[in-house]
Structures are given as C-alpha cells and as structure tokens.
Motif scaffolding. Structure first.
Motif, short mmCIF file in Angstrom:
data_model
loop_
_atom_site.label_atom_id
_atom_site.label_comp_id
_atom_site.label_asym_id
_atom_site.label_seq_id
_atom_site.Cartn_x
_atom_site.Cartn_y
_atom_site.Cartn_z
N ASN A 10 -14.05 -1.50 7.79
CA ASN A 10 -12.71 -0.29 7.77
C ASN A 10 -12.64 -0.17 6.79
O ASN A 10 -13.54 -0.49 5.83
CB ASN A 10 -11.74 -0.98 8.26
CG ASN A 10 -11.18 -2.63 8.30
OD1 ASN A 10 -11.37 -2.83 6.69
ND2 ASN A 10 -10.73 -3.89 8.89
N GLU A 11 -11.86 0.57 6.13
CA GLU A 11 -11.42 1.10 4.78
C GLU A 11 -11.18 -0.35 4.12
O GLU A 11 -11.49 -0.03 2.69
CB GLU A 11 -10.18 1.56 4.97
CG GLU A 11 -10.21 2.94 5.20
CD GLU A 11 -8.63 3.93 5.73
OE1 GLU A 11 -8.29 4.05 4.61
OE2 GLU A 11 -9.02 4.99 6.07
N ASP A 12 -10.44 -1.67 4.14
CA ASP A 12 -10.34 -2.60 3.39
C ASP A 12 -12.09 -3.33 3.35
O ASP A 12 -12.10 -3.33 2.06
CB ASP A 12 -9.45 -3.73 4.19
CG ASP A 12 -7.97 -3.19 3.83
OD1 ASP A 12 -7.53 -2.02 3.26
OD2 ASP A 12 -6.82 -3.51 5.05
N SER A 13 -12.06 -3.79 3.95
CA SER A 13 -14.12 -3.87 3.87
C SER A 13 -14.69 -3.38 2.70
O SER A 13 -15.78 -3.32 2.36
CB SER A 13 -14.50 -4.48 5.01
OG SER A 13 -15.23 -2.91 5.60
N GLU A 14 -14.51 -1.78 3.68
CA GLU A 14 -15.48 -0.69 2.62
C GLU A 14 -14.53 -1.00 1.06
O GLU A 14 -16.06 -0.66 0.39
CB GLU A 14 -15.43 0.81 3.28
CG GLU A 14 -16.49 0.97 4.22
CD GLU A 14 -17.48 0.29 3.21
OE1 GLU A 14 -18.75 1.84 2.78
OE2 GLU A 14 -18.27 -0.47 4.12
N ALA A 15 -13.34 -1.56 0.36
CA ALA A 15 -13.12 -1.22 -0.71
C ALA A 15 -13.93 -2.17 -1.22
O ALA A 15 -13.20 -2.62 -2.11
CB ALA A 15 -11.10 -0.96 -0.19
N GLY A 16 -13.62 -3.21 -0.64
CA GLY A 16 -14.36 -4.50 -0.99
C GLY A 16 -13.46 -5.27 -0.59
O GLY A 16 -13.63 -6.80 -1.75
N ALA A 17 -12.00 -5.34 -0.41
CA ALA A 17 -11.15 -6.01 -0.36
C ALA A 17 -11.32 -7.41 0.05
O ALA A 17 -11.88 -7.14 1.35
CB ALA A 17 -9.59 -5.08 0.46
N LEU A 18 -10.86 -8.62 0.04
CA LEU A 18 -10.90 -9.31 0.17
C LEU A 18 -9.72 -10.43 1.04
O LEU A 18 -8.37 -9.93 0.98
CB LEU A 18 -11.59 -10.90 -0.35
CG LEU A 18 -12.95 -10.54 -1.33
CD1 LEU A 18 -13.17 -11.35 -2.38
CD2 LEU A 18 -13.48 -10.59 -0.39
N PRO A 19 -9.96 -10.91 2.07
CA PRO A 19 -8.70 -11.54 3.26
C PRO A 19 -8.37 -12.73 2.49
O PRO A 19 -8.41 -12.67 1.27
CB PRO A 19 -9.42 -11.93 4.30
CG PRO A 19 -10.42 -11.90 3.85
CD PRO A 19 -11.66 -11.37 2.75
N GLY A 20 -6.52 -12.28 2.23
CA GLY A 20 -5.77 -13.42 1.42
C GLY A 20 -6.01 -14.77 1.95
O GLY A 20 -7.35 -15.59 2.58
N LYS A 21 -5.70 -15.95 1.32
CA LYS A 21 -5.62 -17.34 1.38
C LYS A 21 -5.76 -17.80 2.74
O LYS A 21 -6.31 -18.35 3.36
CB LYS A 21 -5.06 -18.20 0.04
CG LYS A 21 -5.45 -18.22 -0.64
CD LYS A 21 -4.54 -18.95 -1.43
CE LYS A 21 -4.51 -19.78 -2.88
NZ LYS A 21 -4.00 -20.55 -3.66
N GLU A 22 -4.67 -17.53 3.92
CA GLU A 22 -4.43 -17.87 4.45
C GLU A 22 -4.83 -17.38 5.67
O GLU A 22 -5.53 -18.63 6.67
CB GLU A 22 -2.96 -17.09 5.41
CG GLU A 22 -2.23 -17.76 6.57
CD GLU A 22 -1.51 -17.34 7.17
OE1 GLU A 22 -0.69 -17.06 7.85
OE2 GLU A 22 -0.69 -17.57 6.03
N GLU A 23 -5.97 -15.87 5.40
CA GLU A 23 -6.92 -15.59 5.98
C GLU A 23 -7.94 -16.50 6.47
O GLU A 23 -8.88 -16.34 7.60
CB GLU A 23 -6.92 -14.24 6.78
CG GLU A 23 -5.58 -13.34 6.44
CD GLU A 23 -5.56 -12.03 6.15
OE1 GLU A 23 -6.26 -10.47 7.13
OE2 GLU A 23 -6.15 -11.20 4.69
N PHE A 24 -8.78 -17.06 5.49
CA PHE A 24 -9.53 -17.19 4.42
C PHE A 24 -9.63 -18.83 5.05
O PHE A 24 -11.07 -19.18 5.97
CB PHE A 24 -10.05 -17.45 2.79
CG PHE A 24 -10.73 -16.58 2.76
CD1 PHE A 24 -12.06 -16.39 2.86
CD2 PHE A 24 -10.48 -15.65 1.58
CE1 PHE A 24 -13.13 -15.39 2.69
CE2 PHE A 24 -11.27 -14.99 1.12
CZ PHE A 24 -12.58 -14.26 1.50
N ALA A 25 -8.34 -19.66 5.05
CA ALA A 25 -8.18 -20.70 5.89
C ALA A 25 -8.84 -20.49 7.75
O ALA A 25 -9.59 -21.45 8.18
CB ALA A 25 -7.03 -21.25 5.58
#
Length: 116
Positions: A10-25
């Motif tokens: 999606n646009e976020d993944s293509e921008a290189g945006a990483l998930p936040g701490k909670e999403e990573f957990a």
C-alpha cells in the motif's frame, strides 16, 4: 500443503513506513502462534519497490527495470509460508492476522509431484 500468504503493498509500505511498536508486538505474537502451532515455514517483510528491480523477458531477451513501480495494488509488501492441512486452515490463519487495514492473498504452492 504449503500456502503462501502474500501481504499486498500500500502507500505506506511503498513509502517505507514501518508499523508502530504496538503493531510490531501484535505481529510478533501472531508469528509466535504460527510457530508454536508448527505451521510457520517462513515470514518476512519486503523493502519498498524503490529498492527493487524487475527483469522483463521479451523476444528472448531480458531487460532490467529499476523500481519504484507505480501499480501499488500489484506489489507485495511481505509474506508468510505456512504448511497446513487444507486451504480452509490457511484461510483460518489468515483471518487471525492482526491487521487494521490491508489485503492478504492466499496461494497454494505447487508441489514437485504436481509437475509430473
């Protein structure tokens, strides 16, 4: 059967945006659940297409095209490979992915025996 669960970009993944701490957990807990169940074979996120390339074969000749690629809906941002008893089981696992938004495509992996 082995099934690849493909996370659509999606646009976020293509921008290189990483998930936040909670999403990573949350994703870590999901991956642990897959591993404890003995179904996880592989799982990785992919860098944006701007870091990638495509090799296109036409007329018997390859050509290399550098990313980024504009058609985000056709790109993959990550994947899991799981080994399950059926597509129904794969679908069940996919419905547990802790995403708030997104698309995951399930594709059975063709086994060598199927190739004849």
């Amino acid at each position: 059967m082995r099934v690849m669960m493909l996370v659509k970009a999606n646009e976020d993944s293509e921008a290189g945006a990483l998930p936040g701490k909670e999403e990573f957990a949350e994703m870590g807990r999901f991956n642990d659940e897959l591993a404890k169940a003995g179904v996880l074979l592989a799982a990785d996120g992919l860098r944006p297409s701007s870091d990638g390339a495509r090799v296109v074969f036409a007329g018997g000749r390859p050509s290399v095209i550098a990313g980024p690629f504009p058609e985000t809906e056709e790109l993959v941002a990550g994947y899991w490979v799981i080994e399950v008893a059926s597509m129904d089981e794969a679908k069940d696992w996919a419905t547990r992915i802790p995403f708030r938004e997104g698309v995951v495509e399930l594709r059975p992996i063709m086994e060598a025996a199927e190739l004849g």
